[in-house]
Design an enzyme around this catalytic site. Structure first.
Site, PDB file in Angstrom:
ATOM      1  N   HIS A 310     -45.059 -33.560   3.761  1.00  0.00           N
ATOM      2  CA  HIS A 310     -45.216 -34.842   4.438  1.00  0.00           C
ATOM      3  C   HIS A 310     -43.813 -35.324   4.806  1.00  0.00           C
ATOM      4  O   HIS A 310     -42.833 -34.982   4.167  1.00  0.00           O
ATOM      5  CB  HIS A 310     -45.890 -35.819   3.468  1.00  0.00           C
ATOM      6  CG  HIS A 310     -46.271 -37.146   4.046  1.00  0.00           C
ATOM      7  ND1 HIS A 310     -45.347 -38.149   4.269  1.00  0.00           N
ATOM      8  CD2 HIS A 310     -47.481 -37.655   4.413  1.00  0.00           C
ATOM      9  CE1 HIS A 310     -45.970 -39.212   4.751  1.00  0.00           C
ATOM     10  NE2 HIS A 310     -47.263 -38.937   4.860  1.00  0.00           N
ATOM     11  N   ASP A 387     -44.308 -33.657  -5.494  1.00  0.00           N
ATOM     12  CA  ASP A 387     -44.971 -34.758  -4.803  1.00  0.00           C
ATOM     13  C   ASP A 387     -46.469 -34.659  -5.096  1.00  0.00           C
ATOM     14  O   ASP A 387     -47.162 -33.787  -4.585  1.00  0.00           O
ATOM     15  CB  ASP A 387     -44.696 -34.650  -3.301  1.00  0.00           C
ATOM     16  CG  ASP A 387     -45.492 -35.645  -2.466  1.00  0.00           C
ATOM     17  OD1 ASP A 387     -46.289 -36.420  -3.032  1.00  0.00           O
ATOM     18  OD2 ASP A 387     -45.327 -35.635  -1.230  1.00  0.00           O
ATOM     19  N   GLN A 390     -51.173 -36.203  -3.054  1.00  0.00           N
ATOM     20  CA  GLN A 390     -52.480 -35.677  -2.669  1.00  0.00           C
ATOM     21  C   GLN A 390     -53.162 -34.893  -3.785  1.00  0.00           C
ATOM     22  O   GLN A 390     -54.260 -34.369  -3.581  1.00  0.00           O
ATOM     23  CB  GLN A 390     -52.331 -34.784  -1.436  1.00  0.00           C
ATOM     24  CG  GLN A 390     -51.831 -35.500  -0.205  1.00  0.00           C
ATOM     25  CD  GLN A 390     -52.820 -36.513   0.334  1.00  0.00           C
ATOM     26  OE1 GLN A 390     -54.032 -36.373   0.171  1.00  0.00           O
ATOM     27  NE2 GLN A 390     -52.318 -37.537   1.000  1.00  0.00           N
ATOM     28  N   LYS A 413     -53.843 -43.716  -3.404  1.00  0.00           N
ATOM     29  CA  LYS A 413     -54.480 -42.402  -3.210  1.00  0.00           C
ATOM     30  C   LYS A 413     -55.389 -42.044  -4.386  1.00  0.00           C
ATOM     31  O   LYS A 413     -56.048 -41.011  -4.365  1.00  0.00           O
ATOM     32  CB  LYS A 413     -53.410 -41.323  -3.053  1.00  0.00           C
ATOM     33  CG  LYS A 413     -52.436 -41.527  -1.887  1.00  0.00           C
ATOM     34  CD  LYS A 413     -53.122 -41.384  -0.550  1.00  0.00           C
ATOM     35  CE  LYS A 413     -52.181 -41.667   0.612  1.00  0.00           C
ATOM     36  NZ  LYS A 413     -51.154 -40.648   0.831  1.00  0.00           N
ATOM     37  N   CYS A 551     -48.173 -37.452   9.661  1.00  0.00           N
ATOM     38  CA  CYS A 551     -46.810 -37.444   9.098  1.00  0.00           C
ATOM     39  C   CYS A 551     -46.463 -36.079   8.511  1.00  0.00           C
ATOM     40  O   CYS A 551     -45.849 -35.984   7.442  1.00  0.00           O
ATOM     41  CB  CYS A 551     -46.657 -38.540   8.042  1.00  0.00           C
ATOM     42  SG  CYS A 551     -46.760 -40.201   8.713  1.00  0.00           S
TER      43      CYS A 551
END
Length: 588
Positions: A310, A387, A390, A413, A551
């Site tokens: 991202h 990260d 997600q 999220k 993104c």
């Protein structure tokens, strides 16, 4: 002593310790042919089997045995034996729910049928570029771009979204039915129907149709339990934290710090002091980039990211690289959208200072092999950030078991309010990192001659934080814990498999991202239909998806695209949601 996902240590279950496993590996499974199965790899594999239910050690052993006895036996012979062992030991069932480290191997067959759909895509040169050279990035303003001061900025024709037509003659276009009703599908401690009833917004109608929320990759909806907890906080506990001597200040501080402990427990952190509250993943990555990594960098030093990232895990690194003279190297992907680990390892040099990589691609849904990514980085003496934006809502996370140095995620999220997220850091990296912002709450003593700041996490939390939203984050994680993350992961795995199968039947539809280990995202384009038109048609039928570059322009341009249609699944989605999505898409 390693603990496992079911509580307690290995010894509590009559299992060997890590040291015993390594000793066994060294004595019985030495590196016979000098290649694949080193003793320490064996020990790590057995440990993952014991603690997480990861059956990957069996497959590694099969590959090794095939290499050693290749002249007499075939890999398939060993795979058949291993499959029997897994089935008899009950590991097939365990690996479906334990964690992402299981590899989710049963998904591979269904996705491999779809991999040929990606073979005709126009590729950019991202993977063709020498993987051992880096980028010296420019981060410029729109005015600079317009004036031509950056001649490397790409311009792309509108037809880049059109994929060459593929002959789908003979593909069955019927929707597969026969799924259990929502009240019969049990996910941990609840039925799917009960879960759906927990989310008030799912009762809404859009354009006269029941809302089908498939934009979970952008943000999830909030359960009643989170909404009620927020209301209770503002009605009964609202106050600033840490500095008050009155009752409400104590209540608010208790709620805030309890939420921090909940986050620590949810991700397997050793202490709540390892958890820093931030606005979300983007701020978390920027915090790490500027407070920890930037002071380490000299001209020519290297930062490694992946092609899947991202923009929030690209641009911060470009900014610090531009300021320090560092370069950025990029891990390539294969045809399915999975990272190529051997190429990743080749990127490391003596100048490599940091790695930052996604756990799950927000466009392709690829679940990256984070355990291996972390182990390889550490083998080269390099720290790594994961990260988790997600992955946090879809996969059980244990940062201690993974040995992650940094882990970041966003609350919105994972069914929590917007404006809140968390950074996990190991104690030593939090101590080494410099304060990111200055102000109240992060200080111990201030004079004009000298300021002494507090230890982590407070030294990174200047000013008044988003207290109520942090409390809401704790409530969201409590909600998921109440259901059980292994059960959530297993159900969503089945849902993604079904979605890939059903969308893969639609003539002219091309799935983008078909890695065997995959979560949530079902991105696609359709021949002859613009992505905007697809999004509008779905919205007319009450189906919310996201259209655009999400993104993540580098990975889309790798596939020759500027945008895709991206449905993303979550806990409350149903097989019926996917059937309705497929039905509308067939009508285009």
């Amino acid at each position: 002593m390693t603990t496992n996902n079911f509580g307690g240590s290995a010894a509590d279950f009559g299992l060997p310790s890590e040291l015993e496993l390594e000793s066994l590996a060294n004595s019985l499974l030495s590196d016979i042919d000098g290649s694949l199965f080193e003793p320490e790899v064996c020990a790590e594999g057995i440990e993952e089997l014991v603690t997480n239910g990861d059956t990957g050690v069996f497959d590694t052993a099969a590959n090794k045995a095939s290499k050693v006895f290749g002249g007499q036996l075939k890999t398939q012979d060993f795979e058949n034996i291993i499959d029997d062992l897994k089935r008899e030991a009950g590991y097939d069932e365990l690996s479906g729910v334990a964690s992402e480290y299981s590899g989710l191997t049963d998904i591979g067959g269904g996705f491999r049928e779809l991999e040929d759909q990606t073979s005709t895509y126009e590729r950019t040169d991202a993977n063709k570029r020498s993987q051992h050279t880096g980028y010296a990035p420019q981060v410029i303003s729109q005015q600079q771009a317009a004036s031509g001061s950056d001649l490397s900025v790409r311009t792309t024709a509108d037809d880049r979204n059109v994929i060459p037509a593929k002959d789908n003659a003979g593909v069955d276009s019927r929707t597969v039915g026969g799924q259990k009703g929502n009240s019969q599908i049990v996910i941990g401690t609840k039925t799917l129907e009960q879960i759906r009833q927990d989310f008030p917004i799912l009762q809404e109608k859009v354009n006269g149709n029941p809302l089908i929320w498939l934009d979970n990759g952008a943000t999830t909806q909030r359960p009643r339990q989170v909404i009620d907890r927020l209301s209770y906080y503002y009605e009964h506990e609202n106050s600033n934290v840490h500095r008050g001597a009155h009752t409400l200040a104590a209540k608010s501080t208790d709620a805030y710090e309890k939420a921090r402990q909940t986050v620590a427990d949810f991700i397997g952190a050793p202490s709540k002091d390892n958890v820093v509250f931030v606005r979300g993943t983007t701020e978390g990555i920027n915090l790490v980039a500027h407070s920890y990594v930037k002071p380490l960098l000299q001209p020519g030093d290297e930062i490694i990211v992946s092609l899947l990232e991202h923009h929030a895990n690209i641009v911060p690194w470009q900014l610090v690289a531009q300021e320090t003279g560092a370069v950025i190297k990029v891990i390539p992907v294969d045809e399915s959208g999975q990272l190529i680990l051997p190429e990743y390892e080749k990127l490391f040099t003596k100048r490599t200072k940091f790695v930052s990589v996604t756990h799950v691609s927000n466009v392709l849904g690829t679940i990256t092999p984070v355990a291996e990514l972390i182990a390889i980085a550490h083998r080269h003496g390099v720290r790594i950030l994961i990260d988790g934006a997600q992955s946090i809502a879809h996969i059980p996370i244990n940062v201690t078991a993974l040995d992650a140095d940094w882990f970041v995620f966003s609350g919105h999220k994972v069914y929590a309010p917007t404006g809140i997220g968390a950074v996990y850091g190991k104690k030593e990296v939090l101590e080494e990192a410099k304060p990111y912002h200055g102000g109240g709450n992060m200080i111990q003593d201030v004079t004009f001659e000298r300021t002494i700041y507090n230890p982590a996490p407070n030294k990174f939390e200047a000013g008044t934080g988003s207290i109520g939203d942090a409390v809401g984050l704790g409530a969201a994680l409590d909600y998921l814990n109440g259901i059980g993350m292994p059960a959530v992961s297993k159900y969503e795995h089945e849902l993604v498999t079904y979605g890939m199968k059903e969308l893969g039947k639609i003539q002219g539809l091309h799935l983008i991202g078909t890695a065997a280990n995959k979560s949530s995202a079902l991105s696609f384009v359709i021949d002859g239909v613009s992505n905007d038109a697809v999004g509008q048609k779905l919205d007319q039928n009450g189906i919310a998806v996201r259209v655009g570059h999400h993104c993540a322009q580098p990975i889309l341009r790798h596939y020759g695209l500027e945008s895709v249609v991206r449905p993303t699944l979550a806990l409350y989605n149903s097989f019926e949601d996917i059937d309705t999505l497929a039905k509308v898409l067939r009508s285009l």
